[in-house]
Scaffold this motif. Structure first.
Motif, short mmCIF file in Angstrom:
data_model
loop_
_atom_site.label_atom_id
_atom_site.label_comp_id
_atom_site.label_asym_id
_atom_site.label_seq_id
_atom_site.Cartn_x
_atom_site.Cartn_y
_atom_site.Cartn_z
N GLY A 72 0.77 -1.23 0.00
CA GLY A 72 0.00 0.00 0.00
C GLY A 72 0.81 1.28 0.00
O GLY A 72 0.24 2.37 0.02
N VAL A 73 2.13 1.17 -0.02
CA VAL A 73 2.98 2.36 -0.06
C VAL A 73 3.28 2.69 -1.53
O VAL A 73 3.93 1.91 -2.23
CB VAL A 73 4.28 2.16 0.72
CG1 VAL A 73 5.15 3.41 0.64
CG2 VAL A 73 3.99 1.81 2.17
N LYS A 74 2.79 3.85 -1.96
CA LYS A 74 2.99 4.28 -3.36
C LYS A 74 3.45 5.73 -3.41
O LYS A 74 3.21 6.44 -4.38
CB LYS A 74 1.68 4.13 -4.14
CG LYS A 74 1.10 2.72 -4.15
CD LYS A 74 -0.26 2.69 -4.83
CE LYS A 74 -0.89 1.30 -4.76
NZ LYS A 74 -2.24 1.28 -5.38
N ALA A 75 4.13 6.17 -2.36
CA ALA A 75 4.50 7.58 -2.23
C ALA A 75 5.66 7.99 -3.13
O ALA A 75 5.91 9.19 -3.31
CB ALA A 75 4.84 7.91 -0.78
N SER A 76 6.40 7.00 -3.67
CA SER A 76 7.54 7.28 -4.56
C SER A 76 8.56 8.24 -3.94
O SER A 76 9.15 9.08 -4.61
CB SER A 76 7.05 7.83 -5.91
OG SER A 76 6.26 6.89 -6.59
N THR A 77 8.77 8.09 -2.64
CA THR A 77 9.62 9.01 -1.90
C THR A 77 11.04 9.07 -2.44
O THR A 77 11.62 10.16 -2.59
CB THR A 77 9.63 8.62 -0.41
OG1 THR A 77 8.30 8.71 0.10
CG2 THR A 77 10.55 9.52 0.40
N TYR A 78 11.63 7.92 -2.75
CA TYR A 78 13.04 7.92 -3.19
C TYR A 78 13.19 8.48 -4.60
O TYR A 78 14.16 9.16 -4.90
CB TYR A 78 13.62 6.51 -3.09
CG TYR A 78 13.43 5.85 -1.75
CD1 TYR A 78 13.30 6.61 -0.59
CD2 TYR A 78 13.37 4.47 -1.64
CE1 TYR A 78 13.11 6.01 0.64
CE2 TYR A 78 13.18 3.85 -0.41
CZ TYR A 78 13.05 4.63 0.73
OH TYR A 78 12.85 4.02 1.94
N ARG A 79 12.21 8.19 -5.46
CA ARG A 79 12.27 8.78 -6.80
C ARG A 79 12.16 10.30 -6.73
O ARG A 79 12.91 11.01 -7.41
CB ARG A 79 11.16 8.21 -7.69
CG ARG A 79 11.13 8.83 -9.09
CD ARG A 79 10.02 8.26 -9.94
NE ARG A 79 8.70 8.45 -9.37
CZ ARG A 79 8.01 9.59 -9.40
NH1 ARG A 79 8.54 10.68 -9.97
NH2 ARG A 79 6.80 9.67 -8.87
N LEU A 80 11.26 10.79 -5.91
CA LEU A 80 11.10 12.23 -5.77
C LEU A 80 12.34 12.87 -5.14
O LEU A 80 12.74 13.97 -5.54
CB LEU A 80 9.86 12.54 -4.92
CG LEU A 80 8.52 12.16 -5.56
CD1 LEU A 80 7.39 12.31 -4.55
CD2 LEU A 80 8.24 12.98 -6.81
N LEU A 81 12.94 12.20 -4.19
CA LEU A 81 14.19 12.69 -3.61
C LEU A 81 15.27 12.79 -4.69
O LEU A 81 16.00 13.79 -4.78
CB LEU A 81 14.67 11.75 -2.51
CG LEU A 81 14.28 12.05 -1.07
CD1 LEU A 81 14.82 10.96 -0.16
CD2 LEU A 81 14.79 13.42 -0.63
N ALA A 82 15.39 11.74 -5.48
CA ALA A 82 16.41 11.72 -6.52
C ALA A 82 16.20 12.85 -7.53
O ALA A 82 17.15 13.54 -7.92
CB ALA A 82 16.40 10.37 -7.23
N GLU A 83 14.95 13.07 -7.92
CA GLU A 83 14.67 14.13 -8.89
C GLU A 83 14.94 15.51 -8.30
O GLU A 83 15.50 16.39 -8.97
CB GLU A 83 13.23 14.01 -9.36
CG GLU A 83 12.96 12.77 -10.20
CD GLU A 83 11.49 12.51 -10.47
OE1 GLU A 83 11.19 11.57 -11.24
OE2 GLU A 83 10.64 13.23 -9.91
N GLY A 84 14.55 15.70 -7.04
CA GLY A 84 14.80 16.99 -6.40
C GLY A 84 16.28 17.27 -6.22
O GLY A 84 16.74 18.41 -6.43
N LEU A 85 17.04 16.26 -5.84
CA LEU A 85 18.47 16.46 -5.65
C LEU A 85 19.19 16.63 -6.98
O LEU A 85 20.17 17.39 -7.07
CB LEU A 85 19.05 15.28 -4.86
CG LEU A 85 18.64 15.25 -3.38
CD1 LEU A 85 19.07 13.94 -2.73
CD2 LEU A 85 19.22 16.43 -2.62
#
Length: 328
Positions: A72-85
Motif C-alpha cells: 500500500g505504499v505508493k508515495a515514490s519518496t526515493y524517486r522524488l528525492l532523486a529528482e529533487g536532488l
C-alpha cells in the motif's frame, strides 16, 4: 516475498547566491555483484562531475528503489528525492534490496538477508559509484530501517563522505516495535503474545509461533526471525556515536513510525550531527495535516503528492555546507 519486515514501513537553498544551472537529469542503470547474483539500481545525475553523490538505502520490508511496496505504499519518496536532488546538481543511486525486485538473483531468500548482508551491499555500491562518477567519496542516505543499515556500514565502508539519516530510529528496533504496537489501541489483545516474542528475539533466541495469533505471524514468522535477531542487536545511538564523518539527522514531526525523540537521541549521541526537524512532515516525507492520522496514512498511497517543502532543501544545504568545510 512477505510483509514481515514492515514494522518500520515508514524554502530556497541558502547558498548566498542563485542556484547553479544544471542540465536535464540523465538516468542510467547500474549493477553490482552480491553473492551469486547482481544488485541493481538507478543512477540519476544532471551534471558531471556532480556536486555530491548519494546512495539511497531503502527502508524495511519489500520496498523498491522508488520507495514503494505492494503493501500500500505508493508515495515514490526515493524517486522524488532523486529528482529533487538532481535539480541541485546531486547525483543519486536508488537501489532494489538484495533478494527483491531486479536484485532478486542476489539472494535465494530475501527474508534470510541480514543487516551485515545489507552492509556488504552498501560497500559494493559505494565502490561502484566512486568508479562510475569519479566522486572521491559517497554519501549514504538511509531512510527508516535503511538508516540503521547506513550506521552499521559506516564502521567499515571506505570512501564514505558521511551519513544522512532520514526518519531513522534512535533506539534498537525491538524498542521501536514495542512502542509502535502499544501506540495503536487495536493491538491491545495482541500484546501478551507480541511483547514476550520481542524480548526473546532481543536475547538472540527464536520464537515458537505455534498457535500464535495470525496477525502476529506477519511480524514474527519463522522465516524472518533470523533477520529480526540480527536487526534487534544493533543500537543506533551507539553506532552514531562512533561515526567520525558528518551526519545529518532529518526527521518529520508528524511521523507516525519514528518519532522526534528518536532524532534527538541520535543528535545527543553525536553532538556534531546536524538536526533538521520538519513540521507537518510524515514518515514518507509528505506534508500532512496536524493530528489527522487518516490523512497521514493516506499520503503513503498518494504518488501525486510532492515531497514536503524543506526536505530536499535541508539535504542539499547540508551537502553544500559539507563540501565547503575545511578538509573536505
Amino acid at each position: 516475498m512477505t510483509s514481515s519486515k514492515t514494522f518500520l514501513a515508514c524554502a530556497a537553498l541558502l547558498l548566498g547566491g542563485p542556484l547553479a544551472a544544471h542540465s536535464a537529469p540523465q538516468e542510467s542503470f547500474l549493477e553490482a555483484p552480491a553473492g551469486a547474483g547482481l544488485l541493481k539500481g538507478t543512477l540519476l545525475m544532471s551534471s558531471s562531475p556532480p556536486m555530491s553523490t548519494v546512495l539511497i538505502v531503502p527502508g524495511s520490508g519489500p520496498t523498491d528503489r522508488d520507495g514503494n511496496n505492494p503493501l500500500g505504499v505508493k508515495a515514490s519518496t526515493y524517486r522524488l528525492l532523486a529528482e529533487g536532488l538532481a535539480a541541485r546538481g546531486v547525483a543519486t543511486l536508488r537501489i532494489d534490496k538484495r533478494g527483491m525486485y531486479a536484485s532478486a538473483t542476489a539472494a535465494v531468500d530475501a527474508n534470510a538477508v541480514t543487516i551485515p548482508d545489507y552492509v556488504d551491499d552498501v560497500n559494493a555500491w559505494v565502490a561502484l559509484l566512486r568508479k562510475q562518477t569519479g566522486a572521491p567519496c559517497v554519501w549514504v542516505l538511509g531512510h527508516s530501517e535503511g538508516g540503521l543499515v547506513a550506521l552499521a556500514a559506516a564502521k567499515q565502508a571506505p570512501g564514505l563522505c558521511g551519513l544522512i539519516l532520514v526518519s531513522s530510529p534512535g533506539r534498537p528496533l525491538g524498542e521501536v516495535l514495542r512502542s509502535q504496537l502499544k501506540a495503536n489501541p487495536a493491538n491491545a489483545p495482541l500484546l501478551d503474545e507480541a511483547l514476550p516474542a520481542i524480548d526473546k528475539l532481543e536475547r538472540g533466541e527464536h520464537v515458537d509461533t505455534t498457535g500464535m495469533h495470525p496477525a502476529l505471524l506477519r511480524l514474527f514468522g519463522p522465516s524472518v526471525q533470523g533477520f529480526l535477531i540480527s536487526a534487534f542487536s544493533y543500537d543506533p545511538a551507539r553506532l552514531v556515536a562512533d561515526v567520525s564523518k558528518p551526519v545529518l539527522v532529518l526527521q518529520g514531526q508528524s511521523d507516525l513510525q519514528v518519532g522526534e525523540a528518536d532524532a534527538r537521541l541520535l543528535k545527543q549521541a553525536d553532538p556534531r550531527a546536524e538536526l533538521a526537524l520538519l513540521p507537518g512532515v510524515n514518515h514518507v516525507l509528505k506534508l500532512v495535516p496536524a493530528d489527522d492520522r487518516r490523512a497521514n496514512l493516506a499520503a503513503y498511497a498518494d504518488p501525486s503528492l510532492p515531497l514536503a517543502p524543506g526536505v530536499v532543501d535541508a539535504i542539499a544545504r547540508f551537502l553544500a555546507g559539507a563540501a565547503q568545510a575545511p578538509g573536505h
